[in-house]
Write a protein that holds these residues in place. Structure first.
Motif, PDB file in Angstrom:
ATOM      1  N   PRO A   3       0.834  -1.195   0.000  1.00 26.75           N
ATOM      2  CA  PRO A   3       0.000   0.000   0.000  1.00 26.75           C
ATOM      3  C   PRO A   3       0.875   1.255   0.000  1.00 26.75           C
ATOM      4  N   SER A   4       0.507   2.212  -0.818  1.00 30.96           N
ATOM      5  CA  SER A   4       1.245   3.471  -0.829  1.00 30.96           C
ATOM      6  C   SER A   4       0.680   4.365   0.265  1.00 30.96           C
ATOM      7  N   GLU A   5       1.296   5.540   0.445  1.00 32.20           N
ATOM      8  CA  GLU A   5       0.798   6.463   1.464  1.00 32.20           C
ATOM      9  C   GLU A   5      -0.624   6.908   1.164  1.00 32.20           C
ATOM     10  N   SER A   6      -0.997   6.890  -0.110  1.00 31.38           N
ATOM     11  CA  SER A   6      -2.337   7.343  -0.481  1.00 31.38           C
ATOM     12  C   SER A   6      -3.359   6.206  -0.425  1.00 31.38           C
ATOM     13  N   GLU A  12      -7.130  -0.532   8.120  1.00 31.80           N
ATOM     14  CA  GLU A  12      -6.871   0.898   8.357  1.00 31.80           C
ATOM     15  C   GLU A  12      -8.140   1.725   8.136  1.00 31.80           C
ATOM     16  N   MET A  13      -8.921   1.363   7.123  1.00 30.33           N
ATOM     17  CA  MET A  13     -10.182   2.064   6.872  1.00 30.33           C
ATOM     18  C   MET A  13     -11.153   1.857   8.029  1.00 30.33           C
ATOM     19  N   GLU A  36      -8.994  -0.675  -4.951  1.00 29.43           N
ATOM     20  CA  GLU A  36      -8.128  -1.414  -5.867  1.00 29.43           C
ATOM     21  C   GLU A  36      -7.892  -2.783  -5.253  1.00 29.43           C
ATOM     22  N   ARG A  37      -7.574  -3.758  -6.094  1.00 32.31           N
ATOM     23  CA  ARG A  37      -7.355  -5.111  -5.601  1.00 32.31           C
ATOM     24  C   ARG A  37      -5.904  -5.515  -5.814  1.00 32.31           C
ATOM     25  N   ARG A  42      -7.826  -5.590  -0.413  1.00 30.99           N
ATOM     26  CA  ARG A  42      -8.459  -4.370  -0.914  1.00 30.99           C
ATOM     27  C   ARG A  42      -7.611  -3.187  -0.478  1.00 30.99           C
ATOM     28  N   LEU A  43      -7.343  -2.292  -1.412  1.00 24.38           N
ATOM     29  CA  LEU A  43      -6.599  -1.077  -1.093  1.00 24.38           C
ATOM     30  C   LEU A  43      -7.486   0.125  -1.445  1.00 24.38           C
TER      31      LEU A  43
END
Length: 135
Positions: A3-6, A12-13, A36-37, A42-43
């Motif tokens: 996962p990127s910073e964005s 986390e969600m 995104e998968r 899930r991201l």
């Protein structure tokens, strides 16, 4: 893929918005969120976070999921969100009227219940006095 910073994971969600994974999957199934998968992972993007914030706010105000979907879809009309804002205000005014009517009904029911309690307490008090007098 990390996962990127964005991007945020489902955990986390959940932590950030105080929702359950089931809630996020439900909104995804209803095509309100589009994470995104990465395999099974899930991201969630910044866009998903903004959408979830609006979904939760709309639910808090009593908007239906269909109303929320319509408002979210209006974001892309291309008129600097003027159409989205106008429709949001229409729905918000309607919802405010509904909530005020519910409040008025609730206040009336509360007043009626208080009167019934007073009546009941008076009856019970009179019964207690009659019983003590008979003893």
């Amino acid at each position: 893929m990390q996962p990127s910073e964005s991007q945020m994971t489902i955990r986390e969600m959940c932590d950030a918005f105080d929702v359950t994974p089931r809630t996020l999957r439900f909104y995804e199934a209803k095509e309100l969120l589009f994470p995104e998968r990465d395999g099974q992972k899930r991201l969630f993007t910044k866009r998903d976070r903004a959408r979830l914030k609006l979904i939760l706010r709309g639910k808090r105000f009593g908007f239906s999921l269909e109303e929320i979907r319509q408002l979210l879809d209006l974001y892309h009309v291309g008129d600097q969100q003027q159409t989205q804002m106008n429709r949001t205000l229409e729905i918000a005014h309607d919802r405010l009227s509904d909530l005020e009517a519910q409040r008025d009904e609730l206040e009336s029911a509360i007043d009626d219940l208080r009167e019934q309690i007073k009546w009941g307490e008076k009856i019970v008090g009179s019964m207690n006095q009659t019983r003590k007098a008979a003893e």
